[in-house]
Design an enzyme around this catalytic site. Structure first.
Site, PDB file in Angstrom:
ATOM      1  N   GLU B 130      38.140  32.913  28.871  1.00  0.00           N
ATOM      2  CA  GLU B 130      37.147  33.441  29.821  1.00  0.00           C
ATOM      3  C   GLU B 130      36.558  32.349  30.698  1.00  0.00           C
ATOM      4  O   GLU B 130      36.229  32.587  31.866  1.00  0.00           O
ATOM      5  CB  GLU B 130      36.033  34.166  29.047  1.00  0.00           C
ATOM      6  CG  GLU B 130      34.988  34.849  29.888  1.00  0.00           C
ATOM      7  CD  GLU B 130      35.545  36.012  30.716  1.00  0.00           C
ATOM      8  OE1 GLU B 130      35.836  35.773  31.897  1.00  0.00           O
ATOM      9  OE2 GLU B 130      35.684  37.126  30.187  1.00  0.00           O
ATOM     10  N   ILE B 137      31.092  33.472  34.721  1.00  0.00           N
ATOM     11  CA  ILE B 137      31.252  34.867  35.149  1.00  0.00           C
ATOM     12  C   ILE B 137      32.284  35.576  34.285  1.00  0.00           C
ATOM     13  O   ILE B 137      33.427  35.137  34.208  1.00  0.00           O
ATOM     14  CB  ILE B 137      31.703  34.946  36.618  1.00  0.00           C
ATOM     15  CG1 ILE B 137      30.736  34.189  37.513  1.00  0.00           C
ATOM     16  CG2 ILE B 137      31.829  36.394  37.055  1.00  0.00           C
ATOM     17  CD1 ILE B 137      31.188  34.111  38.956  1.00  0.00           C
ATOM     18  N   LYS B 206      42.918  28.516  39.528  1.00  0.00           N
ATOM     19  CA  LYS B 206      42.199  29.734  39.146  1.00  0.00           C
ATOM     20  C   LYS B 206      42.839  30.968  39.776  1.00  0.00           C
ATOM     21  O   LYS B 206      42.903  32.034  39.153  1.00  0.00           O
ATOM     22  CB  LYS B 206      40.731  29.608  39.554  1.00  0.00           C
ATOM     23  CG  LYS B 206      40.001  28.528  38.748  1.00  0.00           C
ATOM     24  CD  LYS B 206      38.646  28.216  39.347  1.00  0.00           C
ATOM     25  CE  LYS B 206      37.924  27.149  38.543  1.00  0.00           C
ATOM     26  NZ  LYS B 206      36.742  26.609  39.260  1.00  0.00           N
TER      27      LYS B 206
END
Lengths: 451, 451
Positions: B130, B137, B206
């Site tokens: 995560e 977030i 990302k």
């Protein structure tokens, strides 16, 4: 095509959400199978009336009025009937039959959540309810899983689309509540009987669900303080705008520090509140929802999206169906939460927040000193004061100036912003102000949230 | 206090995130146990240098330089070393030893994700990450679980805090890139060597992770088109503002419809783009991150919060640790995704988006017709044109007017907004414009995202 095991899915209810869920299950079967690791067979759709008109064309042979028989032998039961009964009985029946349950039923969870979750725990079933709190917005998993290692301090949620639509239109158009409500009903944004939305009942149910998850405790619905938006008028909105605020119906869930060696407690409340126009929640327009979360480590987070709508909510339901299917395939037992805390919920009188008090007073020397004295005695500290003379206008326009009891010459309006005060102190102080000789009328008292 | 089973947790790395994770594990042990259903025992912290200074005071006896020994016998291994090696070897070692892995290592996952996930699949271990995509977030679970029954169409993410901080300061202060970068470095928002951030490498890693999850496919890092923000100057920002836009470094992940009976494909790209000021992403300020997701059923969603920071990222790591612990206690095997699609990623030339082209041209009759003719031949359709005469100023101010090759009298600036065009067509057309006799200089070409 991979050779997947087949799971039987029973759907209870074919309204706005249910018919979309059925449609997507049938249309995207192959893709869902790849994501779930199992073929999801829609075994049937239980409805009350076989001849009712549906939002979507669905194969007639799927429909049945016999929910009990449909449930038996199903791996996953999706409950989208809404309301308490017969939803409660059928959810318990599904759990007892060994199925996992997916539901969007906030009323059921807010009132009988403990009963449902305990029944599931006893047989090792899971209850999924991503769609119950803020429609399509993924908020349940973030609170239950992503933030499980953190400590949520505060949630401020715009969790009812109808009231946000109404308040937003009032804000942008300067229109009055009744007019916008009528518009919203014509457009299908509000029900013919709007009570559940405009009186805050729907938001209160969602607040109970969010607080239970965020604080890992049990929050009964009657512990939620609830006020609706029916008393919000154009003048209040205009006055809020003048002071740099927008009025939003907020669900506030707050963790309160332990006092005097006691335990922590929580406050869960729903009311129209002033939010600064620079706050991320202020830019949530129309029927959208957003949940603003403050956690000790993570800081400020916000989750934004559609809070209602058939196909949008169906997205959240199907995400839960995929999760349930993965769990079945993995053969896992419950991966939910364990021991819950038992945090007491405090009454509204113990809540501490900021306020904006709008008064009509005699426009005479010494009045401000009298008002300030009453506030000070009541342990309410003043942050800002704005005084304006009320002009004597014969006709009541929607200019924002209160015209109710203004006596022409000799009246002024005081808008007082307070520092943080205890609600009990505040309301007693407002009563003393109303009873004092110098205050003609208490125009409004609004909480300010979002510090 | 409930009598919980104890799980051994090994921590690799004690930097900004690692030291906060250790601190929170030690401080909130009881509460974490209640959420996880297991006592989480921090068995040790592997570091390279026992004497390095830490952000947080931690018990010296926990530290070791022997990661290999620490890993063996651990139930959960948290990898927060960063970089490819030795992180990759130790993560594989942890998986082989039967541990679940929690990591925030975007470089590792973007380059060796398949290897790591396959190793985990083979032994029934789980890898949680995560914290790898947007700091605190919660975005991984929403994409993997909540939206698993929906079809994500498009993601636009502000996923690098350093570049958002720089662009935001440039926007609010009219400052130049180099000045703001120096400020950001002084304040600790940018590294001494800012390449990974300002050239878009961090955002590209990302983007690969988000696209893999959102489209349930494998996205190698070299399939991600990457441009940084070093060429963004004050004049471009001012010009964007004038046209109602703000410049953001966006990670765009897009699902492209099948063409000519082929399969669907995807595009994953990172570049500075124009975003309308009314778009929710435009109000993401400072070093914050936000991920805007468009899904077929759910519609528009946005996830907002802190994209970096030691304690904020620690929140996401601990959420994963709790999830891993729950899975251990439940005795479940993997509940992750099954078969992945194998969607081809298209090269940047096949991307279709809108553009803003800024040109300096001769201020003569017929020039606009010539430019319009070249665009039309190149299959680039014009939506808006704004022409301004460039004044001959001897000193180059920061007023936003390009002064480079302006020849005093006789130059004009053309700002052209296009309809959607194919990148290949657009870039060939811009080359032809540059080579035409009438264009003095191509000032900038920027994509417009967010329709």
């Amino acid at each position: 095509m991979t050779d997947y095991r087949t799971l039987r899915v029973a759907l209870l209810g074919a309204g706005a959400v249910g018919s979309q869920v059925a449609d997507l299950l049938l249309k995207h079967g192959d893709e869902l199978a790849d994501r779930a690791g199992a073929k999801l067979e829609l075994a049937g759709i239980a409805v009350r009336n076989l001849d009712a008109k549906r939002d979507v064309d669905l194969p007639q042979e799927l429909f049945t009025t016999d929910a009990d028989t449909l449930i038996v032998g199903s791996d996953i039961v999706i409950e989208l009937m809404g309301g308490i009964e017969p939803a409660r009985t059928q959810v318990l029946h599904a759990i007892a039959s060994g199925a996992d349950v997916v539901t969007a039923n906030k009323a059921l969870l807010a009132t009988h959540g403990s009963e449902v979750f305990e029944a599931a725990d006893q047989v090792g079933a899971e209850v999924y309810y991503e769609a119950a709190a803020a429609g399509a917005i993924p908020i349940i998993r973030p609170l239950r899983d992503s933030l499980a290692g953190d400590r949520v301090v505060r949630i401020m949620g715009i969790v009812n689309g109808t009231t946000n639509y109404i308040l937003d239109r009032m804000d942008t158009e300067g229109a009055d509540f009744a007019d916008v409500l009528a518009q919203a009903q014509a457009l299908g944004y509000a029900e013919a009987d709007p009570t559940a939305d405009v009186e805050g009942y729907d938001a209160a149910q969602k607040a109970a669900i969010l607080a239970s998850l965020a604080f890992h405790t049990t929050v009964p619905l009657d512990a939620v303080h609830r006020e609706g938006i029916t008393s919000v008028d154009a003048a209040m909105i205009e006055s809020a705008r003048h002071a740099g605020y927008v009025i939003k119906l907020l669900a506030v869930c707050e963790r309160l520090a332990a006092e005097d060696g006691g335990t922590e407690s929580i406050s869960v409340r729903v009311y129209p509140a002033l939010v600064e126009r620079t706050h991320p929640l202020a830019s949530v327009h129309g029927a959208n929802n957003a949940v603003f979360v403050q956690a000790e480590a993570a800081g400020d987070l916000m989750f934004y999206g559609a809070g209602a709508g058939g196909v949008q909510t169906a997205s959240a339901v199907l995400g839960d169906v995929v999760s349930a299917a993965r769990r079945h395939i993995a053969g896992g037992v419950g991966v939910g939460e364990s021991t819950r805390a038992n945090l007491p919920a405090v009454p509204i009188g113990r809540v501490i927040t900021r306020y904006q008090i709008t008064l009509e007073v005699d426009d005479q020397p010494g009045v401000l000193a009298t008002v300030a004295g009453i506030l000070s005695e009541g342990r309410v500290s003043i942050a800002t004061v704005e005084q304006t003379v009320i002009e004597a206008t014969p006709d009541a326009g929607d200019s924002g100036a209160a015209t109710g009891s203004a006596t022409g010459a000799g009246s002024a309006r005081l808008v007082i912003g307070t520092h943080k005060a205890r609600e009990q102190d505040l309301s007693e102080t407002v009563e003393r102000l109303a009873a004092s000789g110098v205050v003609e009328r208490v125009v409004s008292v609004l909480r300010v949230e979002g510090n």
